[in-house]
Write an enzyme that holds these catalytic residues in place. Structure first.
Site, PDB file in Angstrom:
ATOM      1  N   HIS B 253       0.911  -1.221   0.125  1.00  0.00           N
ATOM      2  CA  HIS B 253      -0.058  -0.010  -0.104  1.00  0.00           C
ATOM      3  C   HIS B 253       0.821   1.110   0.033  1.00  0.00           C
ATOM      4  CE1 HIS B 253      -3.530   2.384   1.433  1.00  0.00           C
ATOM      5  NE2 HIS B 253      -2.726   3.261   1.790  1.00  0.00           N
ATOM      6  N   GLU B 254       1.841   1.185   0.780  1.00  0.00           N
ATOM      7  CA  GLU B 254       2.640   2.776   1.205  1.00  0.00           C
ATOM      8  C   GLU B 254       3.587   2.622  -0.053  1.00  0.00           C
ATOM      9  OE1 GLU B 254       1.611   4.762   3.155  1.00  0.00           O
ATOM     10  OE2 GLU B 254       0.468   3.300   4.550  1.00  0.00           O
ATOM     11  N   HIS B 257       1.847   4.423  -2.913  1.00  0.00           N
ATOM     12  CA  HIS B 257       1.692   6.050  -2.342  1.00  0.00           C
ATOM     13  C   HIS B 257       3.059   6.675  -3.118  1.00  0.00           C
ATOM     14  CE1 HIS B 257      -1.859   6.826  -0.416  1.00  0.00           C
ATOM     15  NE2 HIS B 257      -1.715   6.164   0.647  1.00  0.00           N
TER      16      HIS B 257
END
Lengths: 486, 486
Positions: B253-254, B257
């Site tokens: 997920h990160e 980003h």
């Protein structure tokens, strides 16, 4: 809000920006991946330029003119004195130059790291040249009528002049060269120092020893960096690639710096009263722990059994003490013994003076370094990473910084002598690993005053006399007479 | 220098100060010992207030009036549009309020950490109250005539209104509740998730998987924090205290980003063209990797053998795929499956709306949280650290942020659908661990544009239609029909 309060409010902004720069620099040294450099460069340059803008604003100038000085108490007067000095040092330096120097420093440090790793002075050369050129310009903006080295030096030590430094360094050199000469032929077997110790064990012991002398891990941290340093509200670093003893002595040294930072009065944070006195005084706080305490036999009476056990060292305390204090010419300043260390400093002092005066060609630097090294220490570095590339200081633009190391050792000895008079049990306490009384003496005499007094007055108040090499030389003579047969 | 260039020069300073705030916040979350908080609070507040001063300066105002808009090209026009919007959002907020909110945020985060650790909502309550009160004041300064939640929301998503969000969330809720209902009775044994895996092994695999999808470690780092986040030029964190799967999905997920951050055009750093479009678009970039890719069977066809081997998992790929996608009401948002996740968001959306409207009493929050939780998810948190204390967002003052998570998942599905049309081999590529084409599609359609277009136009250009829940719901229906017998 009166003029004084407003002055403090404005100054605090610039000082807090400086403390933010320390966070950025700590991060760059310890955490930042190098690909983030283009972003970091802009961040650091912007913070430096903004701090400069605030410090040199018209309002600041107006307040320094209008403030009623006779109404200030002594604390306020000290704040205004230092703010005005800082204002005057910055007001004629153009913002573009501040930004350019800061960008060059940030890039210079990264190029230095690469040059040192690859042992390629040529990679660092253009940055080194530019840092010196820009620093010379800055000195010229601050005061075109004075020697640029003197002007730059005052960023680190405003109260001890270039001439005084030269005189102290000369006195020290004249005593140390014959002393080193008398020691020279007596070899101490130091193979112990090369013994491998697992990094995890080392990290544990280094944390332990920092905590034991009083380092506060609730406010700081101990990390690893290419060059040990203290920054960012008393965070410390050490390095494990120069052997286990280098790591320990680096940790104790930096913990000494950090205890000073942690005990500056927090209620004055962002004003001169909450800042350290000078770099020589700062250095005295690292040296007193590193050398006067951390290389004493009393200290290791308490801590050697644990070290011996953890690192599996096959040696007795007496020999350990001799080994960590052995005198031997070596290439790396931060690894040098207490005697030859000062020759490393004198060499740097002379070289940076030559560079800033334009008398030394930058291309020639490795050759000049090595020649001076042979002259003072009798050995020649095998390559530039053991020579001219070993220190980060010039990459950071810290020109005029090196002499404060020897001044720091000198002041440390003087403080330690005074502390011994004031605390009759000091040596016994050290032997028992008890440092509360010493820390409280340092707090009362040095830490709590921030920048209220300049170096000489601070040291006079603490020791009854001006800083001088007397106690330092006596300490060295006595110490090494006990270790070597002199 | 013309008006446009000068406008950019000034704006850049404030934007770069914001990026420095990110360094300070990353450091606070990942590195800072808590005893440094008094210093950090002053640093963060000073940076925030300075950025605000610069953004709202008279010169900025004058430039926005005098600039000749018809002479701007489309890039320049986008920059001016966003700078003006930012200026208008800040100009009526007094500097003292900015500073106070920033100080409260910094302290609020630390109190949240302690409250969460001690499971004591009362410790956090005064900060929570103050953060909401100050945020309400900020909203009132920005625009007293509009709903404060709408105003705050626009910090994260300016192009999708509160009413549109409500409508999307309602549509999603109405589809998901029956879908979850049909799944409810079919249990998947997930004991595998509780299996212990040594942290060192996990760190290695998490680094590997981040690198495999394209995360650039030369610009970023992977660390540990209480709450996974991306900040400070694409540095990412994960956490290992919620099990090995939570760590992996957090990392992916990160990393999503961070790839967005790393591909924003660096030549526009510090201007809107170099900034992300909106938080919902940002979130779409994490969700597409976390869910559409990182929870697909194709993805794990490539990577499961390595994971299975390294973590010693006694399960086949088919079952692994079912386990990581099992649907089950759970307490922690960040650990929730793709379906129930949205109920976590709707609950927060409703609660923060009630708080900001003054309809909900802060003291009552744990009770209200738990009641809504029972209503939407059929379970009640065992304590507040599994309930109202689980998220950092309100402590940071991020009010109106939560809905962007569901908007992000929705947009991610829409983007993934469009990417599949444009890249015929996309699914095969994923199965072979090849992501270049997808990254290049994301770069061309999302990353390279910075904030040139608002959310809706950006998504229309990439997918041919406005953001809507259609593709998202179809994706979820299909996916879960394949996993459960529906």
């Amino acid at each position: 809000m009166d003029d004084y309060e407003r002055l403090i409010e404005i100054y605090k902004k610039s000082a807090i920006l400086e403390s933010v720069s320390e966070v950025l620099e700590w991060d760059q040294e310890v955490m930042m991946p190098e690909g983030a450099l283009p972003v970091r460069t802009q961040q650091s340059a912007t913070i430096a330029a903004l701090g400069h803008d605030i410090l040199t604003s018209d309002e600041m100038n107006g307040l320094l003119v209008s403030i009623e000085r006779e109404e200030l108490n002594s604390d306020q007067a000290a704040n205004v004195r230092e703010i005005e000095r800082n204002y005057k040092r910055h007001k004629n330096v153009p913002n573009g130059l501040v930004r350019e120097l800061q960008e060059t420093r940030i890039r210079g440090v990264e190029s230095w790291k690469e040059a040192r790793k690859k042992n390629d002075f040529g990679l660092f050369l253009p940055y080194l040249r530019k840092v010196f050129a820009l620093s010379g310009k800055v000195a010229d903006c601050i005061d075109p009528d004075r020697h640029p080295y003197e002007v730059l030096l005052e960023s680190y030590e405003q109260d001890i002049s270039r001439e005084e430094i030269k005189s102290h360094l000369t006195t020290i050199k004249e005593h140390l060269i014959p002393l080193i000469g008398r020691i020279k032929e007596q070899k101490i077997d130091d193979s112990l120092i090369a013994q491998d110790v697992a990094i995890e064990k080392q990290k544990e012991f280094n944390s332990f020893i920092a905590r034991a002398i009083g380092y506060d891990f609730t406010r700081g941290r101990l990390d690893v960096s290419a060059h040990p340093f203290t920054s960012c509200y008393g965070r410390i670093t050490t390095r494990y690639d120069n052997g286990w003893w280098s790591a320990i002595s680096g940790t104790i040294h930096e913990a000494g710096h950090a205890m000073y930072e942690h005990h500056l009065p927090l209620q004055h944070f962002g004003t001169p009263l909450g800042q350290y006195c000078s770099m020589s005084v700062h250095e005295s706080q690292s040296r007193i722990w590193e050398n006067n305490i951390g290389k004493s036999k009393h200290f290791w009476e308490k801590f050697f059994p644990k070290l011996q056990d953890s690192y599996d060292l096959d040696v007795e305390l007496d020999d350990f003490y001799k080994i960590i204090n052995r005198v031997e010419p070596s290439f790396i300043r931060t690894e040098a013994d207490e005697l030859t260390y000062n020759l490393h400093i004198i060499l740097r002092f002379e070289i940076e003076l030559g560079l800033i005066e334009g008398k030394t060609d930058f291309d020639d630097l490795p050759r000049i370094w090595n020649e001076k090294f042979r002259e003072y220490l009798g050995i020649v570095p095998p390559d530039d990473s053991f020579g001219v590339l070993q220190d980060i200081h010039w990459a950071w633009g810290n020109i005029g910084y090196f002499p404060t190391y020897t001044l720091g050792s000198m002041i440390a000895a003087q403080l330690f002598e005074a502390a011994q008079k004031d605390i009759p049990d000091l040596i016994d306490n050290i032997g028992q690993g008890k440092f509360e009384e010493l820390r409280s003496w340092l707090n009362d005499n040095i830490w709590c005053h921030g920048k209220k007094y300049l170096t000489k007055e601070l040291i006079r108040r603490a020791t009854g006399k001006d800083p001088s090499p007397d106690d330092y030389l006596e300490y060295l003579e006595n110490k090494y007479a006990g270790i070597y047969e002199l």
